[in-house]
Structure formats: C-alpha cells, structure tokens
Design a protein around this motif. Structure first.
Motif, PDB file in Angstrom:
ATOM      1  N   PHE A  92       0.836  -1.189   0.000  1.00 12.44           N
ATOM      2  CA  PHE A  92       0.000   0.000   0.000  1.00 12.44           C
ATOM      3  C   PHE A  92       0.873   1.241   0.000  1.00 12.44           C
ATOM      4  CE2 PHE A  92      -2.580  -3.176   2.306  1.00 12.44           C
ATOM      5  CZ  PHE A  92      -3.648  -3.247   1.430  1.00 12.44           C
ATOM      6  N   GLU A  93       0.393   2.257  -0.679  1.00  8.51           N
ATOM      7  CA  GLU A  93       1.048   3.555  -0.626  1.00  8.51           C
ATOM      8  C   GLU A  93       0.649   4.285   0.661  1.00  8.51           C
ATOM      9  OE1 GLU A  93       1.702   6.727  -3.994  1.00  8.51           O
ATOM     10  OE2 GLU A  93      -0.368   6.794  -3.286  1.00  8.51           O
ATOM     11  N   LEU A  94      -0.575   4.027   1.115  1.00  7.73           N
ATOM     12  CA  LEU A  94      -1.093   4.646   2.340  1.00  7.73           C
ATOM     13  C   LEU A  94      -1.755   3.569   3.176  1.00  7.73           C
ATOM     14  CD1 LEU A  94      -1.928   7.300   3.916  1.00  7.73           C
ATOM     15  CD2 LEU A  94      -4.085   7.118   2.661  1.00  7.73           C
ATOM     16  N   PHE A  95      -1.450   3.527   4.455  1.00  7.30           N
ATOM     17  CA  PHE A  95      -2.082   2.623   5.413  1.00  7.30           C
ATOM     18  C   PHE A  95      -2.241   3.425   6.687  1.00  7.30           C
ATOM     19  CE2 PHE A  95      -2.316  -0.543   8.706  1.00  7.30           C
ATOM     20  CZ  PHE A  95      -3.093  -1.542   8.146  1.00  7.30           C
ATOM     21  N   GLU A  96      -3.454   3.927   6.932  1.00 13.72           N
ATOM     22  CA  GLU A  96      -3.675   4.891   8.006  1.00 13.72           C
ATOM     23  C   GLU A  96      -4.820   4.437   8.917  1.00 13.72           C
ATOM     24  OE1 GLU A  96      -5.191   9.062   7.114  1.00 13.72           O
ATOM     25  OE2 GLU A  96      -3.018   9.263   7.035  1.00 13.72           O
ATOM     26  N   PRO A  97      -4.524   3.809  10.059  1.00  9.31           N
ATOM     27  CA  PRO A  97      -5.585   3.389  10.981  1.00  9.31           C
ATOM     28  C   PRO A  97      -6.083   4.567  11.830  1.00  9.31           C
ATOM     29  CG  PRO A  97      -3.455   2.638  11.775  1.00  9.31           C
ATOM     30  CD  PRO A  97      -3.213   3.343  10.471  1.00  9.31           C
ATOM     31  N   HIS A  98      -7.393   4.568  12.083  1.00  4.72           N
ATOM     32  CA  HIS A  98      -8.032   5.559  12.960  1.00  4.72           C
ATOM     33  C   HIS A  98      -8.976   4.806  13.883  1.00  4.72           C
ATOM     34  CE1 HIS A  98      -6.704   9.084  10.681  1.00  4.72           C
ATOM     35  NE2 HIS A  98      -6.920   8.348   9.609  1.00  4.72           N
ATOM     36  N   TYR A  99      -8.758   4.915  15.182  1.00  6.78           N
ATOM     37  CA  TYR A  99      -9.612   4.221  16.141  1.00  6.78           C
ATOM     38  C   TYR A  99     -10.302   5.242  17.035  1.00  6.78           C
ATOM     39  CZ  TYR A  99      -7.281   0.108  14.429  1.00  6.78           C
ATOM     40  OH  TYR A  99      -6.796  -0.872  13.604  1.00  6.78           O
ATOM     41  N   ASP A 100     -11.651   5.261  16.933  1.00  4.91           N
ATOM     42  CA  ASP A 100     -12.456   6.189  17.715  1.00  4.91           C
ATOM     43  C   ASP A 100     -12.706   5.672  19.122  1.00  4.91           C
ATOM     44  OD1 ASP A 100     -12.757   7.891  15.469  1.00  4.91           O
ATOM     45  OD2 ASP A 100     -14.363   6.607  14.729  1.00  4.91           O
ATOM     46  N   GLU A 101     -12.680   4.356  19.297  1.00  8.96           N
ATOM     47  CA  GLU A 101     -12.896   3.733  20.609  1.00  8.96           C
ATOM     48  C   GLU A 101     -11.734   2.805  20.915  1.00  8.96           C
ATOM     49  OE1 GLU A 101     -16.601   1.601  21.254  1.00  8.96           O
ATOM     50  OE2 GLU A 101     -17.467   2.683  19.563  1.00  8.96           O
ATOM     51  N   ILE A 102     -11.236   2.903  22.134  1.00  9.08           N
ATOM     52  CA  ILE A 102     -10.226   1.950  22.608  1.00  9.08           C
ATOM     53  C   ILE A 102     -10.636   1.529  24.013  1.00  9.08           C
ATOM     54  CG2 ILE A 102      -7.808   1.562  23.207  1.00  9.08           C
ATOM     55  CD1 ILE A 102      -7.065   3.597  21.053  1.00  9.08           C
ATOM     56  N   HIS A 103     -10.766   0.219  24.213  1.00  5.45           N
ATOM     57  CA  HIS A 103     -11.199  -0.323  25.502  1.00  5.45           C
ATOM     58  C   HIS A 103     -10.089  -1.168  26.106  1.00  5.45           C
ATOM     59  CE1 HIS A 103     -15.405   0.740  24.588  1.00  5.45           C
ATOM     60  NE2 HIS A 103     -15.096   0.378  23.349  1.00  5.45           N
ATOM     61  N   ASP A 104      -9.733  -0.877  27.359  1.00  6.71           N
ATOM     62  CA  ASP A 104      -8.775  -1.686  28.101  1.00  6.71           C
ATOM     63  C   ASP A 104      -9.530  -2.894  28.646  1.00  6.71           C
ATOM     64  OD1 ASP A 104      -6.960  -2.845  29.826  1.00  6.71           O
ATOM     65  OD2 ASP A 104      -6.434  -0.972  30.837  1.00  6.71           O
ATOM     66  N   LEU A 105      -9.191  -4.083  28.198  1.00  4.83           N
ATOM     67  CA  LEU A 105      -9.872  -5.300  28.611  1.00  4.83           C
ATOM     68  C   LEU A 105      -9.194  -5.975  29.791  1.00  4.83           C
ATOM     69  CD1 LEU A 105     -10.493  -6.776  25.043  1.00  4.83           C
ATOM     70  CD2 LEU A 105     -12.084  -5.424  26.437  1.00  4.83           C
ATOM     71  N   GLY A 106      -8.103  -5.411  30.271  1.00  2.00           N
ATOM     72  CA  GLY A 106      -7.344  -6.013  31.362  1.00  2.00           C
ATOM     73  C   GLY A 106      -6.402  -7.093  30.841  1.00  2.00           C
ATOM     74  N   ASP A 107      -5.516  -7.544  31.693  1.00  2.00           N
ATOM     75  CA  ASP A 107      -4.555  -8.596  31.345  1.00  2.00           C
ATOM     76  C   ASP A 107      -3.757  -8.285  30.085  1.00  2.00           C
ATOM     77  OD1 ASP A 107      -5.321 -10.118  33.542  1.00  2.00           O
ATOM     78  OD2 ASP A 107      -6.869 -11.176  32.406  1.00  2.00           O
TER      79      ASP A 107
END
Length: 70
Positions: A1-16
């Motif tokens: 890919f020429e461009l690979f751009e992740p965007h995450y609006d939600e991030i949840h800590d699941l523990g461990d």
C-alpha cells in the motif's frame, strides 16, 4: 500500500494486557492509486511491552462479543 492509516475512535482496556479498538483503516493502492476505508475492530494482547496477539474482526459487534463486552 502507498497509504495505510488506521483511525480508532474507541479503545477499551480489557485487562490482562488486552485491548479492543473500534474504527477504520484508510488505504490507497500503490499502483492503482485507488483509495478506500475498511472497518477495523482488533483485539490485541501485549506482554512485556510487545504485541503477542492481534486479530482484527473487522466488525465491531463481533469484536465486542469476542471480548466479552456484549
């Protein structure tokens, strides 16, 4: 890919050392120049600062269920 751009609006800590991220990845083909966005919903696990597991379910509901949040 020429461009690979992740965007995450939600991030949840699941523990461990696990986390769930919900969002999308913007990509553009190197040769074609075609650009698109795809849904992304990975569960990742970290140990000693290293990524030891990564699975992208692609679907937020499936990832939440796999994480036990549903």
């Amino acid at each position: 890919f020429e461009l690979f751009e992740p965007h995450y609006d939600e991030i949840h800590d699941l523990g461990d050392g696990r986390l769930l991220a919900i969002g999308k990845i913007r990509i553009r083909g190197r040769g074609s120049g075609v650009e698109t966005e795809v849904p992304s919903a990975p569960i990742a696990r970290f140990r000693d600062g290293l990524l030891v597991y990564f699975r992208d379910f692609g679907d937020a509901a499936a990832a939440r269920e796999a994480a036990g949040l549903d």
